[in-house]
Design an enzyme around this catalytic site. Structure first.
Site: not given
Ligand code: PNS
Length: 170
Positions: A24, A48, A97, A135
């Protein structure tokens, strides 16, 4: 001057950051060079079952962001694109990645584009040294007593150890 202010490119790097890894941080460095302002946004994702609270995750990010004057840390709930638009950000940063990340990232980018076409997702490749760091794997390795130094900042490693110790006690 006024023009400059209006044309500032604001990007959001959203994620769970549970916990922050060196992968990150590599992305933060890259994105901080590309955009005028970068917001690291921690998602509220109780479903989660995160290991660290939003506040703990934000603290880790603040430590990592301190060398970069144009990087700030925040958190959000609900739709990411609504948060981005509230912050006047035109760009979402995501890291890729390996090919295995691609499908999920594509789905998310297309959904976000459908919801708000004016917001663009920009993918950055982490350095190859971090291509296997996630993570989830870091948490698992550390929980089982593995050495994760070099994969996460030293302060995150300490927090992980303390967290698993305190979970063992309960
Ligand atoms: O680090 P991650 O867990 O891969 O991040 C995922 C994240 C936070 C980017 C994603 O889950 C997110 O944007 N969540 C908020 C809800 C949302 O807008 N979802 C995408 C469209 S449905």
């Amino acid at each position: 001057m006024e023009n400059e202010r209006h044309h500032k490119a604001i990007a959001i790097y959203p994620g769970s950051f549970d916990p922050l890894t060196n992968g990150h941080i590599d992305l933060v460095e890259r994105a901080a060079r590309l955009f005028d302002n970068l917001i690291l946004a921690v998602v509220h994702n109780p479903s989660k079952n995160p290991l660290f609270s939003v506040e703990e995750r934000m603290e880790m990010l603040r430590e990592a962001a301190s060398p970069f004057p144009n990087v700030e840390v925040d958190s959000f709930e609900g739709l990411l694109v609504n948060y981005a638009s509230m912050k006047r950000a035109g760009v979402l940063i995501r890291g890729i990645r390996a090919i295995s990340d691609y499908e999920y990232e594509l789905q998310m980018a297309l959904m976000n584009r459908r919801l708000r076409p004016e917001i663009e997702t920009v993918f950055l490749m982490a350095g190859e040294a971090y291509s296997f760091v996630s993570s989830r794997m870091v948490k698992e390795a550390c929980r089982l007593g593995g050495d994760v130094s070099g994969l996460v900042p030293a302060s995150t490693e300490l927090r992980l150890r303390e967290k698993f110790k305190s979970l063992q006690r309960t």
